[in-house]
Design a protein around this motif. Structure first.
Motif, PDB file in Angstrom:
ATOM      1  N   ALA A 261     -16.475 -21.580  22.617  1.00  0.00           N
ATOM      2  CA  ALA A 261     -17.348 -22.603  22.022  1.00  0.00           C
ATOM      3  C   ALA A 261     -18.816 -22.220  22.167  1.00  0.00           C
ATOM      4  N   ARG A 262     -19.177 -21.621  23.295  1.00  0.00           N
ATOM      5  CA  ARG A 262     -20.558 -21.179  23.501  1.00  0.00           C
ATOM      6  C   ARG A 262     -20.921 -20.074  22.510  1.00  0.00           C
TER       7      ARG A 262
ATOM      8  N   ASP B 117     -18.175 -14.451  16.787  1.00  0.00           N
ATOM      9  CA  ASP B 117     -17.565 -15.215  17.879  1.00  0.00           C
ATOM     10  C   ASP B 117     -16.553 -14.344  18.623  1.00  0.00           C
ATOM     11  N   PHE B 118     -15.779 -13.580  17.841  1.00  0.00           N
ATOM     12  CA  PHE B 118     -14.811 -12.657  18.432  1.00  0.00           C
ATOM     13  C   PHE B 118     -15.515 -11.625  19.312  1.00  0.00           C
ATOM     14  N   ALA B 119     -16.647 -11.107  18.807  1.00  0.00           N
ATOM     15  CA  ALA B 119     -17.377 -10.063  19.534  1.00  0.00           C
ATOM     16  C   ALA B 119     -17.850 -10.557  20.893  1.00  0.00           C
ATOM     17  N   HIS B 120     -18.286 -11.811  20.975  1.00  0.00           N
ATOM     18  CA  HIS B 120     -18.776 -12.349  22.240  1.00  0.00           C
ATOM     19  C   HIS B 120     -17.696 -12.267  23.321  1.00  0.00           C
TER      20      HIS B 120
ATOM     21  N   TYR C  69     -25.111 -28.344  22.974  1.00  0.00           N
ATOM     22  CA  TYR C  69     -26.285 -27.465  22.940  1.00  0.00           C
ATOM     23  C   TYR C  69     -26.650 -27.057  21.514  1.00  0.00           C
ATOM     24  N   SER C  70     -25.854 -27.474  20.525  1.00  0.00           N
ATOM     25  CA  SER C  70     -26.129 -27.101  19.138  1.00  0.00           C
ATOM     26  C   SER C  70     -26.767 -28.263  18.389  1.00  0.00           C
TER      27      SER C  70
ATOM     28  N   GLN D  31     -24.062 -19.918  19.886  1.00  0.00           N
ATOM     29  CA  GLN D  31     -25.071 -18.867  19.950  1.00  0.00           C
ATOM     30  C   GLN D  31     -25.078 -17.963  18.732  1.00  0.00           C
ATOM     31  N   SER D  32     -23.971 -17.888  17.987  1.00  0.00           N
ATOM     32  CA  SER D  32     -23.894 -16.931  16.869  1.00  0.00           C
ATOM     33  C   SER D  32     -24.955 -17.134  15.786  1.00  0.00           C
ATOM     34  N   PRO D  33     -25.229 -18.313  15.235  1.00  0.00           N
ATOM     35  CA  PRO D  33     -24.425 -19.527  15.310  1.00  0.00           C
ATOM     36  C   PRO D  33     -23.336 -19.535  14.241  1.00  0.00           C
TER      37      PRO D  33
END
Length: 651
Positions: free
Chosen positions: A322-323, A295-298, A364-365, A327-329
């Motif tokens: 949150a996205r 999540d941090f990387a995004h 979206y999850s 996506q990670s998820p």
């Protein structure tokens, strides 16, 4: 007092004969006859009272049982004062007394907060390691019964926090069950967020200190994420901490505090970070220290942390975070979702705002449906339409438009893609950039429905603009390609995987693109590597985010060539084409890439490289031997010699 009365009943410790002998000795010395021998003293006989058979620690405990609460408080104060003594013996004795009294009577002391402050003041004077450990252990013992009071006391000197204060906080949470209470108390203080009178969105920064405890709690939570004593507790409280710190970032923005230390602050606290940087740092470290590095990387690879620094862009920052979790998820989506419902009922508008922003992305999850049914989610959003805040109302309306509630929109959205793709060939750069952004938005709104068969057309059209001369279009095309890869992850057709393989060299070389906007190449490269399931993903992220120089380039090159060997000739041919680039940095990296490839895959390189390619390489390496960077000059010299040998073998 009782103990004084008892002490008067203790028998005389010195026998009468010894007393008399001393008197005689005094007379003898006074007479000047020093040749006479002194009388032999009688053996001292102590009474057989159990108290005299104990060690000093137990003696203190026994004696303290007979003291009143006021006398215990005085004894503890005296012991704390002794910590500042210059005598090592007295310091050790003071810590022994302190430990013994707190172990026996810590629960009933009414001045734990003052005692904590006093130990903080004296701690810097304690030079003996064991005595320092004992003094800190005293805090651990006190925390069993007085954690909330100690937290409130320590917050007074935790903004900023020095190493001595950090040691106190670590001692406070040394026991697992206490660390949970400490964290809960800190969260309660964090949520005490008064807005100074007269503060407005455009008003001046507040001058009073009504918010100091909230800011101190924020700084403490930031530091404790790195303390071993709190690792497990922070991990357990991750959902609550995430929402609380996101709200805190918003609160600090509301305060309009200076982003840089003021002149008077600099004189007192040189280098002290601003509350805004601390609030953002606490959020970032929460992700990185609890294993949520994806999540941090995004956000890091998109350069998106700056979105949290202004009120206007703050919603976009929360939405991207949150996205990223979707996506990670992220494994915490369910736990965070459970916390959203109470937050939506909060009296604080900022907490409801954070909750609705996250909920809109969580729609979206598929994991969300384990917490909320589709109908319940619809009801929650409908209720938020009546929220007192217009901003929350608008966000709720956006959530109600989600494809989850309107599955028929999937066909309509996919139908928009062909005309949008035609728009890529407009002459106007701003128009093309906006159209590419619109396609990214469509891919996101499709969610789990995906672009289907049209994903290949999107990929081909996006890749066609990777080397466009217009900076904005290059950046937008790479961002779009990355968004497509993320949207199709787990359900991508083999044709799309081929496109991803063939995009790796262009994205790799554009990491050195002179245009700052093409930072999108980093994120797209990272997303592609995740889809291809490259090894060492965390190392890859760290290299893309922060590493520079030849070592980083070599790691990225080796990651590509060792995991995509079936695409070897394509990768090498692509790199050769970049030797004609007008951008010096891209051309340099292409030459080094080819050089590394030749050294480690000599035979395959010899079969792919033509004579004209070799001449171009000689020319490029000759120019690089004059480069300003010593590492590049050295590599160019070495690689030039290698390719000369390769050319000689051909002849």
């Amino acid at each position: 007092m009782r103990h004084r009365a008892e002490s008067s009943q203790v028998p005389e410790l010195v026998p009468q004969q010894l007393s008399q002998a001393s008197k005689d000795g005094a007379l003898l010395w006074s007479s000047g006859d020093q040749k006479a021998s002194l009388p032999t003293p009688q053996e001292v006989v102590f009474p057989k009272d159990p108290v005299f058979q104990l060690g000093s620690h137990q003696v203190i405990k026994e004696v303290s049982k007979h003291l009143t609460l006021a006398e215990l408080t005085d004894l503890v104060s005296t012991a704390v004062e002794g910590l500042g003594s210059s005598s090592p013996f007295r310091v050790q004795a003071a810590t022994n007394m302190l430990l013994a009294v707190i172990q026996e009577h810590g629960a009933k002391l009414e001045t734990a907060a003052n005692l904590g402050r006093a130990i903080h003041l004296q701690l810097s004077s304690v030079r003996i390691p064991q005595a320092r450990r004992d003094a800190l252990h005293t805090i651990t013992l006190l925390a069993r019964n007085h954690a909330p009071e100690l937290v409130a006391a320590f917050l007074d000197f935790s903004m900023p926090m020095d190493s001595r204060t950090f040691q106190l906080w670590r001692a406070l949470g040394a026991e697992q069950h206490v660390s949970r209470l400490v964290l809960a108390t800190l969260l309660a203080w964090l949520q005490e967020r008064p807005l100074p009178v007269g503060t407005s969105r455009s008003g001046p920064p507040p001058q009073d200190r009504t918010c100091r405890h909230s800011l101190a709690a924020m700084n403490t939570l930031h530091k404790l994420q790195y303390a071993q004593e709190f690792k497990r507790t922070v991990l357990e409280a991750y959902p609550q901490l995430l929402l609380a710190l996101l709200s805190q970032v918003h609160y600090v923005l509301e305060l309009h505090l200076p982003t840089e230390p003021q002149p008077d602050q600099q004189a007192q606290e040189p280098g002290a970070p601003s509350p805004q940087s601390i609030s953002l740092g606490a959020l970032k470290s929460l992700l990185s220290t609890t294993g949520h590095w994806r999540d941090f990387a995004h956000l890091e690879l998109q350069g998106a942390w700056d979105l949290f620094t202004t009120m206007d862009t703050y919603p976009q920052g929360v939405g991207l975070l949150a996205r990223a979790m979707v996506q990670s998820p992220c494994g915490q989506i369910k736990a965070v979702a459970l916390r959203l419902l109470p937050s939506l009922q909060s009296s604080e508008q900022r907490e409801r705002k954070v909750a609705i922003l996250i909920l809109n992305e969580f729609l979206y999850s598929p994991t969300l449906l384990e917490v909320l049914s589709e109908q319940d989610a619809l009801s929650v959003l409908a209720q938020s339409l009546r929220d007192p805040s217009p901003e929350v109302q608008v966000l709720s309306l956006q959530g109600l438009r989600n494809i989850l509630f309107h599955p028929e929109k999937g066909r309509l959205l996919r139908g928009q893609l062909p005309p949008f793709l035609s728009g890529f060939f407009q002459n106007s750069e701003p128009v093309v950039v906006r159209v590419m952004g619109a396609v990214s938005d469509v891919l996101h709104r499709l969610g789990a429905h995906g672009a289907g068969a049209q994903s290949l057309a999107v990929a081909i059209n996006a890749r066609a603009f990777f080397d466009d001369e217009r900076d904005g279009i290059r950046a937008a095309s790479m961002a779009l390609f990355g968004d497509l890869v993320a949207a199709m992850a787990g359900k991508e057709p083999s044709s799309l995987r081929t496109q991803v393989h063939q995009s790796m060299v262009p994205l790799l070389l554009h990491l050195k693109d002179p245009c700052p906007a093409v930072v999108t190449a980093k994120f797209a490269f990272y997303r592609c590597s995740m889809l291809l399931r490259w090894r060492l993903p965390h190392t890859l992220f760290c290299t893309l985010a922060w590493e520079k120089g030849l070592c980083a380039r070599h790691f990225l090159w080796s990651s590509l060539m060792t995991q995509s060997q079936e695409e070897f000739s394509i990768h090498l041919s692509q790199a050769l084409s970049y030797l004609h680039s007008h951008h010096h940095h891209i051309k340099t990296w292409a030459a080094l890439f080819i050089g590394y490839t030749g050294c480690f895959h000599t035979q395959a390189t010899s079969q792919t490289v033509t004579d004209s390619d070799l001449k171009l390489l000689f020319c490029t390496f000759e120019n690089l031997r004059k480069d300003l960077e010593p590492g590049i000059r050295e590599s160019a010299t070495r690689l030039s010699g290698f390719f000369q040998e390769l050319a000689a073998r051909r002849k």
